[in-house]
Design a protein around this motif. Structure first.
Motif, mmCIF file in Angstrom:
data_model
loop_
_atom_site.group_PDB
_atom_site.id
_atom_site.type_symbol
_atom_site.label_atom_id
_atom_site.label_comp_id
_atom_site.label_asym_id
_atom_site.label_seq_id
_atom_site.Cartn_x
_atom_site.Cartn_y
_atom_site.Cartn_z
ATOM 1 N N GLY A 68 -15.417 4.503 -9.018
ATOM 2 C CA GLY A 68 -14.836 4.913 -11.095
ATOM 3 C C GLY A 68 -15.538 3.855 -11.594
ATOM 4 O O GLY A 68 -15.774 4.478 -12.431
ATOM 5 N N PHE A 69 -16.910 2.721 -11.002
ATOM 6 C CA PHE A 69 -17.346 2.022 -12.279
ATOM 7 C C PHE A 69 -18.752 3.556 -12.467
ATOM 8 O O PHE A 69 -19.307 3.576 -13.612
ATOM 9 N N VAL A 70 -18.407 4.797 -11.839
ATOM 10 C CA VAL A 70 -19.636 5.732 -11.809
ATOM 11 C C VAL A 70 -19.286 5.913 -12.975
ATOM 12 O O VAL A 70 -20.018 6.947 -14.072
ATOM 13 N N GLY A 71 -17.757 6.413 -12.816
ATOM 14 C CA GLY A 71 -17.619 7.027 -13.878
ATOM 15 C C GLY A 71 -17.490 6.186 -15.375
ATOM 16 O O GLY A 71 -18.165 6.761 -16.191
ATOM 17 N N LEU A 72 -17.597 5.046 -15.405
ATOM 18 C CA LEU A 72 -17.326 4.509 -16.875
ATOM 19 C C LEU A 72 -19.116 4.587 -17.274
ATOM 20 O O LEU A 72 -18.946 4.451 -18.059
ATOM 21 N N SER A 73 -19.385 4.310 -16.129
ATOM 22 C CA SER A 73 -21.153 3.823 -16.939
ATOM 23 C C SER A 73 -21.811 5.376 -18.051
ATOM 24 O O SER A 73 -22.304 4.910 -18.024
ATOM 25 N N GLY A 74 -21.471 6.618 -17.490
ATOM 26 C CA GLY A 74 -21.071 7.621 -18.658
ATOM 27 C C GLY A 74 -20.629 7.333 -19.864
ATOM 28 O O GLY A 74 -21.326 6.980 -21.115
ATOM 29 N N ALA A 75 -19.423 6.868 -20.088
ATOM 30 C CA ALA A 75 -19.115 6.293 -21.054
ATOM 31 C C ALA A 75 -19.973 4.861 -22.175
ATOM 32 O O ALA A 75 -20.781 4.836 -23.039
ATOM 33 N N ILE A 76 -20.633 4.166 -21.333
ATOM 34 C CA ILE A 76 -21.171 2.651 -21.505
ATOM 35 C C ILE A 76 -22.687 3.189 -21.976
ATOM 36 O O ILE A 76 -23.201 2.276 -23.282
ATOM 37 N N LEU A 77 -22.762 3.804 -20.929
ATOM 38 C CA LEU A 77 -24.692 4.105 -21.103
ATOM 39 C C LEU A 77 -24.338 4.698 -23.145
ATOM 40 O O LEU A 77 -25.616 5.658 -23.306
ATOM 41 N N THR A 78 -23.218 6.078 -22.780
ATOM 42 C CA THR A 78 -23.476 6.650 -24.368
ATOM 43 C C THR A 78 -23.268 5.389 -25.856
ATOM 44 O O THR A 78 -23.825 5.963 -26.403
ATOM 45 N N GLN A 79 -22.361 5.188 -25.088
ATOM 46 C CA GLN A 79 -22.374 3.459 -26.276
ATOM 47 C C GLN A 79 -24.635 3.026 -26.513
ATOM 48 O O GLN A 79 -24.340 2.585 -27.695
ATOM 49 N N LEU A 80 -24.512 2.644 -25.806
ATOM 50 C CA LEU A 80 -25.618 1.685 -25.500
ATOM 51 C C LEU A 80 -26.905 2.920 -26.233
ATOM 52 O O LEU A 80 -27.503 2.918 -26.903
ATOM 53 N N TYR A 81 -26.846 4.088 -25.878
ATOM 54 C CA TYR A 81 -27.664 4.874 -26.850
ATOM 55 C C TYR A 81 -27.387 5.573 -28.408
ATOM 56 O O TYR A 81 -28.427 5.014 -29.087
ATOM 57 N N HIS A 82 -26.234 5.203 -28.413
ATOM 58 C CA HIS A 82 -26.058 5.560 -30.035
ATOM 59 C C HIS A 82 -26.702 4.850 -30.499
ATOM 60 O O HIS A 82 -27.097 4.404 -32.292
ATOM 61 N N ALA A 83 -26.280 3.000 -29.677
ATOM 62 C CA ALA A 83 -27.063 2.012 -30.097
ATOM 63 C C ALA A 83 -28.381 2.116 -30.795
ATOM 64 O O ALA A 83 -28.895 0.778 -31.686
ATOM 65 N N PHE A 84 -29.556 2.030 -29.832
ATOM 66 C CA PHE A 84 -30.263 1.871 -29.574
ATOM 67 C C PHE A 84 -31.112 3.226 -30.833
ATOM 68 O O PHE A 84 -32.487 2.491 -31.323
ATOM 69 N N TYR A 85 -30.716 4.396 -30.081
ATOM 70 C CA TYR A 85 -31.552 5.390 -30.950
ATOM 71 C C TYR A 85 -30.510 5.999 -31.899
ATOM 72 O O TYR A 85 -30.828 7.166 -32.321
ATOM 73 N N GLY A 86 -29.932 5.106 -32.027
ATOM 74 C CA GLY A 86 -29.122 6.321 -33.350
ATOM 75 C C GLY A 86 -28.659 7.812 -32.749
ATOM 76 O O GLY A 86 -27.641 7.627 -31.388
#
Length: 476
Positions: A68-86
């Motif tokens: 289940g964490f594999v699926g959640l990681s996609g959403a988490i990485l998306t948020q970090l991407y927008h936070a770091f690089y817009g």
């Protein structure tokens, strides 16, 4: 290895995309993608195998959580991407290169095999604590409603302003949709077993001598014994047919927890649940094949659920039937069934039939295909035959899986976790009796039982009282 492969593969892709190195050839780009993408094998093996060995009696729950964490990681990485690089899309590749590698490197030594230790009532909550934790969970679950309310309020405000505006023509621009990302969990590498675990000193027999003489189910198979086992062949074929179909058309927590409860309380074997999951996925395939109106949403939910349910069940079955000694290798062998099924059903079946139907539509329209022109097919017929074939393959996989149910029914009716409880009990006794911990070893305690009789009363009325006393004393 996972850290190196993850960073090297995706960093080289980022250098090529940003033009900081010479334009690579196609085979070089494919090599970079292969190296980066396959680094997730180390993450899966490090985290999943280590957790299953540390929690053997709760492997269904553990597998469900991790997948289940594999699926959640996609959403988490998306948020970090927008936070770091817009919205810098090229920087997304750089993030995938350094972030999982950094997390894996920092937490590398936390992933290790530990001895089994049980503590009763480890998590005992009072009712008020359950109410508090449940309230927090409900707040988090319904928190997205605030976004809906805000958007509805903005829409209502805009409509109200439009009614009062003498110039009704407006140009409205919308923000581009957020980029979705799906990635694997950080690569984690298992460390060697702790020195406290004993290792056999007797001479090991050659692995080629007993390939076709496997031990009982649940014991530790050798790699070759498991690979040449009929049970492994059944699991592999069933996964190829089942997962291949669901990948053509992702994860959830239900299968791990539900299968664990049903197995523990009602002795319902996991292969039977796996068979039901394959049969249930056929419904989603048929909905897509016949293009039932407004059924795409239901088909997506069914297929997504079944795809996520198959993984925890498969990994748990392999660990229970073939033991944990070589689980790292056997787990990855079972994972190979996924790309095999995906290639056969997605590329050779669905892709070929799609192109064939697209050519028919072009010929019916009086058009001719030019060299290098992409084929486009419209309508339900483009995938009808492909999903009918996928449904047939999934039914075949469920039949194969039911054979495994029959072969393992006696095994799952027994106590498959008994030996792990015995090992934990033995470890606990050894810890209690080990010198230097302030506890007297059991072999140094001698017990003595003394019996004393007393007679009271006289004549015909006498009462005999027997007193038994156990005295424990230390030996010299």
């Amino acid at each position: 290895m996972g850290v190196i492969m993850n960073f090297l593969g995706y960093f080289m892709i980022w250098l090529a995309v940003t033009g900081q190195i010479a334009k690579p050839k196609v085979w070089q780009m494919c090599l970079y993608i292969c190296i980066g993408a396959n680094s997730q094998t180390f993450a899966n093996t490090g985290a999943l195998v280590t957790c299953v060995k540390n929690f053997p009696e709760s492997r269904g729950n553990v597998l469900g959580l991790l997948k289940g964490f594999v699926g959640l990681s996609g959403a988490i990485l998306t948020q970090l991407y927008h936070a770091f690089y817009g919205d810098n899309s090229k920087a997304l590749i750089l993030l995938i290169a350094w972030l999982p590698a950094a997390v894996s490197f920092i937490f590398l030594r936390t992933i290790r095999i530990i001895k089994i230790v049980r503590q009763p009532n480890e998590f005992s909550f009072a009712r008020i604590e359950y109410i508090g934790s449940a309230s927090i969970v409900l707040v988090l679950l319904f928190l997205p409603i605030a976004i809906v309310i805000k958007e509805e309020y903005n829409l209502w405000s805009s409509k109200k302003a439009a009614l009062n505006d003498p110039y009704p023509v407006k140009v409205v621009t919308e923000n581009p949709p957020a980029l979705e990302l799906s990635t694997s969990t950080p690569a984690l590498e298992p460390s060697a077993p702790p020195p406290g675990i004993p290792t056999p000193t007797e001479k090991q027999a050659s692995c080629m001598d007993n390939i076709f003489k496997p031990p009982d189910r649940g014991e530790d198979f050798t790699i070759l014994q498991a690979l040449f086992s009929v049970d492994m062949l059944i699991i592999f074929v069933a996964i190829t047919c089942g997962v291949g179909g669901t990948l053509t058309a992702i994860d959830n927590l239900v299968a791990g927890f539900a299968s664990e409860i049903l197995l523990t309380k009602y002795k319902i074997p996991r292969p039977l649940l796996f068979t039901f999951v394959l049969l249930f996925s056929c419904l989603g395939h048929l909905l897509i094949a016949f293009g039932v109106p407004n059924s795409l949403y239901f088909a997506s939910v069914i297929i997504g659920f079944c795809f996520g349910a198959q993984w925890p069940l498969m990994f748990a079955m392999i660990s229970e039937i073939f033991g944990l000694k070589y689980y790292s290798t056997l787990y990855n062998f079972g994972s190979v069934a996924s790309p095999v099924g995906s290639y056969v059903l997605n590329v050779r079946v669905a892709g070929h039939l799609y192109d064939k139907e697209a050519l028919k539509q072009m010929e019916a329209s009086g058009l001719r295909r030019e060299a290098g022109q992409d084929l486009t097919c419209n309508g339900v017929h483009c995938y009808r035959m492909a999903f009918l074939i996928i449904t047939a393959a999934t039914l075949f996989g469920s039949l194969i899986s039911f054979i495994l149910v029959l072969r393992t029914r006696k095994f799952y009716k027994g106590d498959i976790y008994k030996k792990f409880r015995e090992e934990a009990k033995a470890t606990e006794i050894n810890d209690m009796t080990s010198p230097g911990n302030g506890i007297v070893p059991l072999k140094e305690i001698r017990s003595e039982t003394r019996t004393k009789k007393a007679v009271t009363g006289d004549g015909d009325s006498k009462t005999v009282t027997t007193t038994t006393t156990t005295v424990a004393s230390m030996n010299d």
